[in-house]
Design a protein around this motif. Sequence first.
Motif, PDB file in Angstrom:
ATOM      1  N   ALA A 293       0.852  -1.196   0.000  1.00 34.42           N
ATOM      2  CA  ALA A 293       0.000   0.000   0.000  1.00 34.42           C
ATOM      3  C   ALA A 293       0.883   1.239   0.000  1.00 34.42           C
ATOM      4  CB  ALA A 293      -0.897  -0.011   1.224  1.00 34.42           C
ATOM      5  N   PRO A 294       0.433   2.304  -0.649  1.00 31.84           N
ATOM      6  CA  PRO A 294       1.287   3.492  -0.815  1.00 31.84           C
ATOM      7  C   PRO A 294       1.331   4.413   0.415  1.00 31.84           C
ATOM      8  CG  PRO A 294      -0.794   3.826  -1.940  1.00 31.84           C
ATOM      9  CD  PRO A 294      -0.851   2.448  -1.365  1.00 31.84           C
ATOM     10  N   PHE A 295       0.952   3.923   1.564  1.00 31.85           N
ATOM     11  CA  PHE A 295       1.001   4.760   2.771  1.00 31.85           C
ATOM     12  C   PHE A 295       2.418   4.794   3.325  1.00 31.85           C
ATOM     13  CE2 PHE A 295      -3.464   3.942   2.440  1.00 31.85           C
ATOM     14  CZ  PHE A 295      -4.076   5.052   3.005  1.00 31.85           C
ATOM     15  N   LYS A 296       2.890   6.010   3.599  1.00 30.15           N
ATOM     16  CA  LYS A 296       4.244   6.171   4.137  1.00 30.15           C
ATOM     17  C   LYS A 296       4.161   6.746   5.550  1.00 30.15           C
ATOM     18  CE  LYS A 296       6.279   5.009   0.272  1.00 30.15           C
ATOM     19  NZ  LYS A 296       5.227   3.975   0.094  1.00 30.15           N
ATOM     20  N   GLN A 297       5.035   6.250   6.405  1.00 30.27           N
ATOM     21  CA  GLN A 297       5.129   6.777   7.768  1.00 30.27           C
ATOM     22  C   GLN A 297       5.437   8.274   7.710  1.00 30.27           C
ATOM     23  OE1 GLN A 297       5.536   5.292  11.280  1.00 30.27           O
ATOM     24  NE2 GLN A 297       5.382   7.506  11.579  1.00 30.27           N
ATOM     25  N   SER A 298       4.599   9.058   8.376  1.00 31.11           N
ATOM     26  CA  SER A 298       4.806  10.505   8.354  1.00 31.11           C
ATOM     27  C   SER A 298       6.084  10.866   9.107  1.00 31.11           C
ATOM     28  CB  SER A 298       3.601  11.192   9.022  1.00 31.11           C
ATOM     29  OG  SER A 298       3.991  12.427   9.574  1.00 31.11           O
ATOM     30  N   GLU A 299       6.807  11.847   8.567  1.00 34.41           N
ATOM     31  CA  GLU A 299       8.091  12.182   9.192  1.00 34.41           C
ATOM     32  C   GLU A 299       7.906  13.023  10.438  1.00 34.41           C
ATOM     33  OE1 GLU A 299      10.913  13.684   6.406  1.00 34.41           O
ATOM     34  OE2 GLU A 299      10.819  11.805   5.239  1.00 34.41           O
ATOM     35  N   GLU A 300       6.879  13.879  10.409  1.00 38.69           N
ATOM     36  CA  GLU A 300       6.715  14.748  11.584  1.00 38.69           C
ATOM     37  C   GLU A 300       5.864  14.112  12.676  1.00 38.69           C
ATOM     38  OE1 GLU A 300       4.137  16.797   8.306  1.00 38.69           O
ATOM     39  OE2 GLU A 300       6.011  15.665   8.403  1.00 38.69           O
ATOM     40  N   LYS A 301       5.082  13.104  12.315  1.00 40.05           N
ATOM     41  CA  LYS A 301       4.167  12.549  13.312  1.00 40.05           C
ATOM     42  C   LYS A 301       4.312  11.020  13.367  1.00 40.05           C
ATOM     43  CE  LYS A 301      -0.630  13.227  14.580  1.00 40.05           C
ATOM     44  NZ  LYS A 301      -1.950  13.486  13.994  1.00 40.05           N
ATOM     45  N   ALA A 302       4.784  10.531  14.512  1.00 40.11           N
ATOM     46  CA  ALA A 302       4.923   9.082  14.665  1.00 40.11           C
ATOM     47  C   ALA A 302       3.544   8.438  14.700  1.00 40.11           C
ATOM     48  CB  ALA A 302       5.676   8.774  15.942  1.00 40.11           C
ATOM     49  N   GLY A 303       3.444   7.243  14.148  1.00 44.74           N
ATOM     50  CA  GLY A 303       2.171   6.533  14.188  1.00 44.74           C
ATOM     51  C   GLY A 303       1.135   7.089  13.230  1.00 44.74           C
ATOM     52  N   CYS A 304       1.626   7.797  12.216  1.00 42.36           N
ATOM     53  CA  CYS A 304       0.705   8.357  11.230  1.00 42.36           C
ATOM     54  C   CYS A 304       1.182   7.949   9.842  1.00 42.36           C
ATOM     55  CB  CYS A 304       0.668   9.882  11.361  1.00 42.36           C
ATOM     56  SG  CYS A 304      -0.329  10.677  10.113  1.00 42.36           S
ATOM     57  N   TYR A 305       0.309   7.320   9.060  1.00 40.28           N
ATOM     58  CA  TYR A 305       0.677   6.822   7.731  1.00 40.28           C
ATOM     59  C   TYR A 305      -0.124   7.577   6.688  1.00 40.28           C
ATOM     60  CZ  TYR A 305       2.824   3.146  10.461  1.00 40.28           C
ATOM     61  OH  TYR A 305       3.594   2.474  11.366  1.00 40.28           O
ATOM     62  N   VAL A 306       0.598   8.144   5.714  1.00 41.49           N
ATOM     63  CA  VAL A 306      -0.042   9.057   4.769  1.00 41.49           C
ATOM     64  C   VAL A 306       0.110   8.580   3.326  1.00 41.49           C
ATOM     65  CG1 VAL A 306      -0.245  11.481   4.116  1.00 41.49           C
ATOM     66  CG2 VAL A 306       0.675  10.887   6.344  1.00 41.49           C
ATOM     67  N   ALA A 307      -0.947   8.764   2.545  1.00 39.24           N
ATOM     68  CA  ALA A 307      -0.882   8.456   1.111  1.00 39.24           C
ATOM     69  C   ALA A 307      -1.555   9.568   0.324  1.00 39.24           C
ATOM     70  CB  ALA A 307      -1.573   7.134   0.823  1.00 39.24           C
TER      71      ALA A 307
END
Length: 717
Positions: free
Chosen positions: A685-699
């Motif tokens: 899946a194209p969700f990437k771990q957010s760099e500024e927020k731990a535990g947040c995956y963004v696509a």
Amino acid sequence: MAASVSTALDFHFTITHSSDTKKPFLFSLPPRQQSTKRFTILCKSSTNTKSSPDVATDAEAGPLPQNPSLSDQLKPLSLNLLSKTKENQQPQLHSKPNSTWVNPSRPKRSVLSLQRHKRSSRSYNPQLRDLKLFSQKLNDCEPSEIALSAALQEIPHPPTRDNALLILNRLKPWQKTLFFFNWLKTQNLFPLETIFYNVTMKSLRFGREYQLIEDLSREMIDTGVELDNITYSTIISCAKRCNLLDKAVEWFERMYKTGLMPDEITYSAVLDVYAKLEKVEEVLTLYERGRASGWKPDPVAFCVLGRMFGEAGDYDGIRYVLQEMKSVGVEPNLVVYNTLLEAMGKAGKPGLARSLFEEMVASGLTPTEKTLTALVKIYGKARWSRDALQLWESMRSNKWPMDFILYNTLLSMCADLGLEEEAEKLFDDMKQSEECRPDSWSYTAMLNVYGSGGKVEKAMELFEEMPESGVELNVMGCTCLIQCLGRARKIDDLVRVFSVSIKRGIVPDDRLCGCLLSVLSLCEEGEEVDKVFACLEKANPKLVSFVKLLGHGEASFDKIKEELRLILNETVVEARRPFVNCLIDVCRSRNIPERAHELLYLGTLYGLYPGLHNKTAQEWSLNLRSLSVGAAYTAFEEWMGAVSKVVERQEALPELFSAHTGAGTHKFAQGLANEFGSHLKELAAPFKQSEEKAGCYVATREDLISWFQSRVPSVAC
DNA sequence: ATAGGGTTAG
């Protein structure tokens, strides 16, 4: 996989997030402005109020039956105005410029008496020593009528009014007070005035004998003995302690109807009653109405307000209390600080609790055990290791007081922060000490420390040690140990611990059942599952049937829905979501994902996953923070399914998509973020771990669309 | 506890 247990069962975690549902502060106006408005509304409404329809009928009601009860005065307010927002209040005020409040010729009705009840001055009694000894003799006497009657024969001085009062004041428990009071009645030496009733009621209050207090008050009414502020505050506070809040309100109402004005002690007792009823509006109205009557609230009143806002998780409310204290010119005392600290903790403001504590120490107050207990708890729950350890250090270097509650709270904090060595040190200290010997709570905290850290052997040692030290296991300790054994897949030990616990008198509760359910999802079908089933069967047979029902392919959705509803209705609120989380995990581990989806749907239907989805024009997000790993996967599949349908229909999509697992502040409960992250990788899946927020995956929308196309080419055309 | 109100562990 190991993480799913702790995520599904981390009740602290669940509770922390339940603060989302707490009521927001209803008054966002600055306090001064707010108070003017509220008072304005009140005056107007009180002049409009018709006289009370239910006039009191008893002996006291005579002189002032026309007084409307306070709640009658408040009713139109709480119904019409206070529940509305400031936006609604604003135009209403301006549209009625001729409100009565503008007319200064009409005085405001006062709601409390600014004069405290005057106590009769006590004169020196030369027989004091003898009477003290005699009271003690009665207190030590066997509590039978015969023994007491015999003892009364030896009264050293004639029971004059003052002598009798002196004795009555020293008697305990309440049975003896009441016996002496009734004896005085039969002696007929002098009329029993209000003070005799008040003293007797106070003793009854210690025994939480509300009914007897009410009987005495009825007797006062029937025989025409005056009820004063002390009588009422005693009745009201006893009702409050017995959790008979409606009774407390009833007596307060009666007081107004009979024309007796509460003084500030009765008034703050009543504020507390409304606070315990969670009637924040009424409390504030009463408070401000009292202020407008010229009342200068004392620290007790501020404690009541502070605790109420703490219970509501309302930080603005707590700030309001601090501001009010400042503007009234009341310096917070220790109890106020302790209350406000705890309130800050409940409102989820550890940083502000810390500053308040620093302010308190700077003002020259020495923290008590209770202060430190509150703060330690806050730091532990907030996982503020550094502050917790610093505080601990100051406790030692300043030689601040410790009691065993504080010891146990420190141990729980160690469990929250994963401080195994420190916990062991504390636990040893307790064992060495005389007055702080470990009790079942200390052992529970230690089982939690070892259990969360996966130290099976050490946890088991404690379990064996408990009966030797004469400390009883409680259900929470049992749950911690079983959770630990389950995670370690030591099913035979688990079964043994469970049955020994039952033999030691443990009554399984919903949390323990939830724990067994979560273990079930880790077990292999067959022998292991059967063993856990056997435990669960003893604790909650309906859960066992339900889990078996889930595996029956032919069981209809409606059947599942109804059975789940029945089970959840019998489950305490805080265990409902963990139950469904675990059930979903069980379905996934048994490879029946359709059932997992049904359960997630039902959990949402029954309100267990509020705020799972969030949508703005720019971003759609999925909040997985209170879900177990299996439930998170299921919710994610559901979400992606829904999004792909939107893509198919070529409807509008936002730029961004995000899934939040939370960083997992608990040292041992960081499973979800990691597990979910690797799951996303497996799915490509194209969700990437957010760099500024731990535990947040963004696509992004584009990545997501191309992923759908690559995954399901047949749908993509 | 000296006729009445407030804080007190998972």
